[in-house]
Design a protein around this motif. Structure first.
Motif, PDB file in Angstrom:
ATOM      1  N   TYR A 100     -34.849  38.200  25.455  1.00  0.00           N
ATOM      2  CA  TYR A 100     -33.934  38.002  26.586  1.00  0.00           C
ATOM      3  C   TYR A 100     -32.536  37.699  26.078  1.00  0.00           C
ATOM      4  O   TYR A 100     -32.342  37.357  24.912  1.00  0.00           O
ATOM      5  N   TYR A 198     -27.636  28.408  28.664  1.00  0.00           N
ATOM      6  CA  TYR A 198     -28.889  29.154  28.758  1.00  0.00           C
ATOM      7  C   TYR A 198     -28.913  30.250  27.686  1.00  0.00           C
ATOM      8  O   TYR A 198     -28.012  31.085  27.612  1.00  0.00           O
ATOM      9  N   ARG A 233     -29.192  28.792  35.904  1.00  0.00           N
ATOM     10  CA  ARG A 233     -30.288  28.601  34.938  1.00  0.00           C
ATOM     11  C   ARG A 233     -30.038  27.435  33.983  1.00  0.00           C
ATOM     12  O   ARG A 233     -30.882  27.115  33.156  1.00  0.00           O
ATOM     13  N   ARG A 329     -40.262  22.613  19.345  1.00  0.00           N
ATOM     14  CA  ARG A 329     -40.902  23.856  19.789  1.00  0.00           C
ATOM     15  C   ARG A 329     -41.131  24.820  18.631  1.00  0.00           C
ATOM     16  O   ARG A 329     -41.897  25.770  18.767  1.00  0.00           O
ATOM     17  N   TYR A 335     -44.184  31.806  18.100  1.00  0.00           N
ATOM     18  CA  TYR A 335     -43.232  32.778  17.554  1.00  0.00           C
ATOM     19  C   TYR A 335     -42.611  32.140  16.312  1.00  0.00           C
ATOM     20  O   TYR A 335     -42.799  30.951  16.055  1.00  0.00           O
TER      21      TYR A 335
ATOM     22  N   ALA B  40     -40.415  32.917  30.132  1.00  0.00           N
ATOM     23  CA  ALA B  40     -39.725  32.468  28.913  1.00  0.00           C
ATOM     24  C   ALA B  40     -39.605  30.942  28.860  1.00  0.00           C
ATOM     25  O   ALA B  40     -39.776  30.331  27.802  1.00  0.00           O
ATOM     26  N   VAL B  41     -39.344  30.332  30.018  1.00  0.00           N
ATOM     27  CA  VAL B  41     -39.188  28.871  30.051  1.00  0.00           C
ATOM     28  C   VAL B  41     -40.527  28.194  29.738  1.00  0.00           C
ATOM     29  O   VAL B  41     -40.586  27.236  28.964  1.00  0.00           O
ATOM     30  N   LEU B  43     -42.966  29.405  28.043  1.00  0.00           N
ATOM     31  CA  LEU B  43     -43.339  29.662  26.652  1.00  0.00           C
ATOM     32  C   LEU B  43     -42.456  28.878  25.687  1.00  0.00           C
ATOM     33  O   LEU B  43     -42.685  28.878  24.492  1.00  0.00           O
ATOM     34  N   ALA B  44     -41.423  28.228  26.218  1.00  0.00           N
ATOM     35  CA  ALA B  44     -40.465  27.477  25.397  1.00  0.00           C
ATOM     36  C   ALA B  44     -39.844  28.375  24.327  1.00  0.00           C
ATOM     37  O   ALA B  44     -39.768  28.016  23.166  1.00  0.00           O
ATOM     38  N   LEU B  45     -39.369  29.528  24.759  1.00  0.00           N
ATOM     39  CA  LEU B  45     -38.616  30.363  23.818  1.00  0.00           C
ATOM     40  C   LEU B  45     -37.355  29.601  23.410  1.00  0.00           C
ATOM     41  O   LEU B  45     -36.888  28.736  24.144  1.00  0.00           O
ATOM     42  N   VAL B  48     -34.106  28.441  26.085  1.00  0.00           N
ATOM     43  CA  VAL B  48     -34.353  28.365  27.527  1.00  0.00           C
ATOM     44  C   VAL B  48     -34.152  26.940  28.038  1.00  0.00           C
ATOM     45  O   VAL B  48     -34.229  25.980  27.267  1.00  0.00           O
ATOM     46  N   LEU B  49     -33.894  26.816  29.329  1.00  0.00           N
ATOM     47  CA  LEU B  49     -33.594  25.515  29.923  1.00  0.00           C
ATOM     48  C   LEU B  49     -34.387  25.325  31.214  1.00  0.00           C
ATOM     49  O   LEU B  49     -34.667  26.296  31.911  1.00  0.00           O
TER      50      LEU B  49
END
Lengths: 491, 482
Positions: A100, A198, A233, A329, A335, B40-41, B43-45, B48-49
């Protein structure tokens, strides 16, 4: 072309005297020639950049171009960029391709800008010299034996070396302004909440702020027009009406364009009780720049920021505390990097994080974990938050007496690679003038104002909340009357 | 020797019935394919917020108002930091020092019949937080699987004071809370799917002494397990204490199979969660107007409804309490009365509480899934009231409705010929025939055997195929035998 402003590039693109593809190829060629030495970029992807350039040319042909359409910009590798590897300068994310786009990337894409590459940075933006990057240090284009500053060192070096027309950066404790100063370019850290976070990989959430890095205040203003704005966001994004940051730049203003502007000089930075150990050569150049501001009509008043000496210690509690949690994280589960051999879950975590993070990141995670621990939280974290409020109050007090606070951006010019790498505290003190600004959430910019020992010196302008347009205008007036910002290293 | 006093406090995780997650736009639907409801949020990519879901806050406000608690005008989200594979960010966003709801109380009804009593349990707080994902340890060839569909589902964690003194009180509390969260529409209450999960803190003390050391039984997702787990834990703790072994603070799990609790971790290896305010979220500010808006939309609460049932329908406290144990039941009842008429409020209550409840119970159905609807039950009661049906025949009609033999009470009466015989001439004719055929019984009655009278009534009813009005049969038979 090498000295063109963004406005001039846009005009050339509009006049079809150059196409975006040609411009992009020109920068790509320059990158392939100079980047092996400078190491300003982590990822360059000519295929993607040229595809964007072709799209931009079509848009120009349709007559739908905006001010940034077709202009190659470098993106700090902290901004998640769809389809691009986004590493944040870390081994941990060395294989991470973002699915993204960060809001900033999305907006610049929408404006038609070309992403010329992802710039090198201190790992997770933790550093002031770009030496903590997993991808190796960036060299200062003015002197390859020296650091470009950090953490946005790759962006600063790329702009200074003309590897990109302009760049994005992020600033948590000075990460836009200090490398801008050390590389001789202009960089702005906006008011906290003006640019969406974001998709900007978090270091210290309450301090991080994205901003433009370019040759001039005018270029920064143009870039900020397409970076800033409320984003649903990001809950910390401010619902502030959209601004044209370029709006004051074209106003005619005569001989004394800065008449009525009150410049505050903090006695803690300039007086006899100057605490920060500023290099005399730097101070001399800064004083000359202040004299130029006066010559343009500004008045000077003395102000005081009595708690500024507490900003570095407070910052090194708050920023690591937030970082220790933000970086949790990165655990090798979903990932990013994962250790190859592990006995069990705990071993997976330990090895992945031991191998995936560099020394400075680990140091800050340890500090942050410690200050948030049971029994230490009140003594460190809460105390630091109190100091933070005091620092913000100092600025509020100062801005009753002045419109802008001036001073050096960095206490020294670019230092040698390795010079401070072994001494974290010395490194942390490089940000002594910039850190308080992040703690207070204020906007500030750094612009080039001369040279000391052949190396660029930056002047910092700190403004009150939402004063970006005015700061950029004042710096622009200075740049209309000086040529420091046009100096380029010989490469 | 003094006896032991049991001290129980309960923490409940209530999944809020929002369409999307608490900090992302992903859906919260249960039972989807693993990892198909995580964005995405969730999954804690990197980068992200979180953005707070207002619907979740509204649920918290609704709950706070329903229990008479203080709804904080300003509360703060905090990060609870720990590593686990089903916790994608490495921290859970929760509330710590400043929760959204503080205080409040819940009335509970304990026991049945003569043993029944009411009690008020005080609540400590309720706070908003996100649920974690699920770790799946089976069917992965020796590896663990992670399903993040549940990650980010909004939870309201409701914490009671240690006010309960028995497993029965604990169950009564859990049931009252379960009914309330469904009543105010903030939770679907589905315990099998984990929408309502209880942790019980259990300790022992001598009456009058300070609180003892507690052990926390985690994740009890049925009322039966809650009771069994507490009963076991109480026996275990009393045994330990009487053997002279002090209780060590611990978190334990209940194994329904063996019926025992086993220690998961003790205080020594408890996490240091390093709570601190989440810098990604601003303090949650709730304005007076928002509270007023939620208040206005709040349904009549169980306590108020119970009081109204007593005054408006003349029901006993017990009946009113039973009928207001759940909103569906209360609404059902009122719909029945609306058809049958207020004068029939008491028979309506009996039909709902006794006949319908028993039938539902037999088939393990919720009242919402009752094949007999309130309008049907209402007209059934009305037909009893106007003497078209006797109580016994009415039960037949009810059964016919239940089995779908007809949709209207009157049709069933008509088609199956169940109309009560109230014509005294017809009844007298039946009686005459029975008396003629049972001379011996008549003699027995006249010789003073009252039992023979009942046998004769039975014969008449039999001859009438149960349709004769029992009261008239009684009266007319007695007249004839005089």
């Amino acid at each position: 072309m090498i000295k063109s402003s963004l406005k001039q590039l846009a005009a050339a693109l509009a006049a079809k005297s150059v196409s975006s593809v040609e411009l992009t190829q020109w920068y790509l060629e320059r990158i392939s020639r100079l980047n092996p030495e400078l190491n300003a970029f982590i990822t360059v992807d000519p295929y993607r950049s040229l595809a964007q350039a072709r799209a931009a040319d079509e848009r120009i042909a349709r007559g739908e171009a905006g001010p940034l359409t077709g202009i190659p910009l470098a993106q700090k590798d902290i901004f998640c960029t769809k389809g691009w590897r986004t590493t944040c300068g870390s081994k941990m994310l060395s294989n991470f391709v973002s699915p993204y786009d960060a809001t900033v990337i999305e907006r610049l894409d929408a404006a038609g800008a070309v992403n010329i590459g992802k710039t090198n940075m201190d790992e997770f933006a933790m550093g002031s010299s770009n030496e903590t990057s997993h991808f190796g240090p960036v060299k200062n284009p003015w002197d390859a034996s020296r650091v470009p500053g950090g953490s946005s060192g790759g962006s600063a070096a790329a702009v200074a070396a003309r590897l990109a027309a302009a760049a994005t950066g992020t600033d948590t404790g000075g990460s836009i302004r200090q490398p801008a100063a050390l590389c001789g370019i202009t960089g702005l850290k906006p008011t906290y909440g003006v640019v969406s976070r974001y998709g900007m990989i978090a270091f210290a959430s309450s301090l991080d702020q994205g901003g433009p890095m370019a040759h001039s205040a005018e270029d920064c203003a143009l870039l900020l027009n397409h970076m800033a704005g409320f984003d649903a966001r990001d809950s910390t994004s401010l619902e502030h009406p959209a601004e044209e940051y370029t709006r004051e730049l074209a106003v005619e203003s005569g001989d004394a364009p800065l008449a009525g502007v009150r410049i505050g000089l903090p006695r803690e930075f300039f007086g006899d009780d100057e605490q920060s150990g500023c290099d005399p050569g730097v101070m001399q150049v800064v004083q000359a720049a202040i004299a130029e501001y006066r010559a343009l009509g500004a008045d000077v008043v003395e102000v005081s920021l009595p708690n500024s000496k507490l900003s570095v210690p407070a910052y090194y509690v708050i920023a690591p505390a937030e970082a220790s949690s933000n970086l949790s994280r990165f655990d090798g589960v979903r990932y990013g990097y994962r250790a190859s051999d592990y006995a069990d879950l705990n071993d997976l975590y330990c090895k992945t994080r031991a191998e995936g993070f560099g020394a400075e990141v680990k140091r800050r995670i340890l500090i942050g974990t410690y200050v948030l621990s049971h029994g230490y939280y009140d003594a460190y974290y809460l105390q630091a938050q109190r100091i933070r409020r005091l620092i913000a109050r100092d600025f509020a007090e100062a801005f009753r007496q002045c419109d802008v606070i001036l001073g050096p951006t960095s206490p020294c010019t670019a230092f040698r690679l390795g010079e401070k790498a072994a001494d974290p505290v010395q490194m942390y003190l490089s940000d002594i003038y910039t850190i308080a600004v992040n703690l207070a959430g204020l906007p500030a910019l750094s612009h080039p104002c001369g040279f000391a020992g052949g190396l660029p010196v930056g002047l910092q302008l700190i403004g009150d909340y939402f004063s970006e347009a005015r700061l950029l205008n004042w710096a622009h007036r200075y740049q209309l009357n000086t040529d420091w910002h046009t100096r380029a290293p010989e490469l | 020797m003094n006896s032991w006093e049991i001290i129980i406090g309960i923490e409940t995780h209530v999944q809020l019935a929002t369409v999307s997650k608490i900090f992302s736009g992903a859906p919260t639907m249960f039972g989807a394919e693993p990892n198909t409801q995580a964005c995405a949020v969730d999954l804690a990519l990197p980068g992200v917020l979180p953005v707070l879901n207002k619907k979740a806050v509204e649920c918290a406000i609704r709950f706070g108002l329903a229990i008479g608690a203080d709804v904080a005008r300003r509360s703060v989200f905090a990060r609870k930091n720990y590593f686990y594979p089903d916790l994608p960010k490495g921290y859970q966003i929760s509330q710590f020092e400043l929760p959204v709801v503080s205080g409040g109380q819940l009335a509970i009804a304990v026991g049945q019949g003569d043993q029944a009593y009411e009690k008020t349990v005080r609540l400590t707080r309720a706070h908003l937080e996100e649920d974690a994902g699920k770790s799946l340890h089976e069917d992965f060839h020796g590896k663990s699987g992670i399903d993040l569909n549940r990650a980010g589902t909004p939870l309201l964690e409701i914490v009671s004071e240690p006010d309960m003194r028995s497993s029965d009180e604990a169950v009564a509390y859990a049931k009252a809370l379960h009914a309330l969260v469904r009543w105010i529409g903030i939770c679907d209450g589905n315990m099998q799917e984990g929408s309502f999960r209880c942790d019980a803190n259990v300790s022992m003390r001598r009456p009058g002494q300070p609180l003892g050391t507690r052990r926390e039984i985690k994740n009890l997702n049925s009322f039966r397990f809650l009771k069994e787990a507490i009963d076991y834990e109480v026996r275990w703790q009393i045994n330990e204490l009487e053997e002279g072994r002090p209780i060590v603070q611990a978190t334990v799990l209940f194994d329904p199979g063996s019926g025992v609790t086993r220690t998961m971790r003790t205080k020594e290896d408890a996490h240091d969660y390093r709570y601190f305010p989440d810098p990604d979220l601003l303090p949650l500010v709730i304005g007076e107007d928002w509270i007023a808006q939620v208040q206005a939309a709040l349904p009549e609460l169980p306590g108020a409804k119970k009081a109204r049932f007593m005054s408006e329908y003349g029901l006993s406290a017990y009946d009113a309490a039973t009928l207001t144990a759940g909103l569906e039941m209360a609404d059902f009842y009122e719909a029945v009365v609306a058809v049958a008429g207020k004068a029939q409020a008491k028979p309506c209550a009996n039909w709902v509480m006794v006949d319908l409840a028993a039938r539902l119970n037999k088939e393990d159905r919720e009242i919402g899934a009752s094949p007999v609807n309130p309008a049907q039950l209402g007209s059934l009661v009305a037909r009893i009231a106007d003497q078209t049906l006797s109580n016994n025949i009415a039960k037949k009609v009810f059964e016919a409705l239940w089995n779908g033999e007809g949709t209207s009470v009157d049709d069933i009466i008509e088609v199956q010929g169940l109309k009560q015989i109230t014509d005294s001439g017809a009844i007298e004719a039946l009686i005459d025939a029975v008396l003629a055929a049972n001379v011996a019984m008549v003699s027995e009655f006249k010789a003073g055997k009252e039992k023979a009278f009942n046998a004769l009534v039975g014969q008449v009813m039999k001859a009438a195929k149960g349709k004769a009005n029992p009261q008239q049969v009684n009266e007319l038979l007695r007249q004839k035998l005089q």
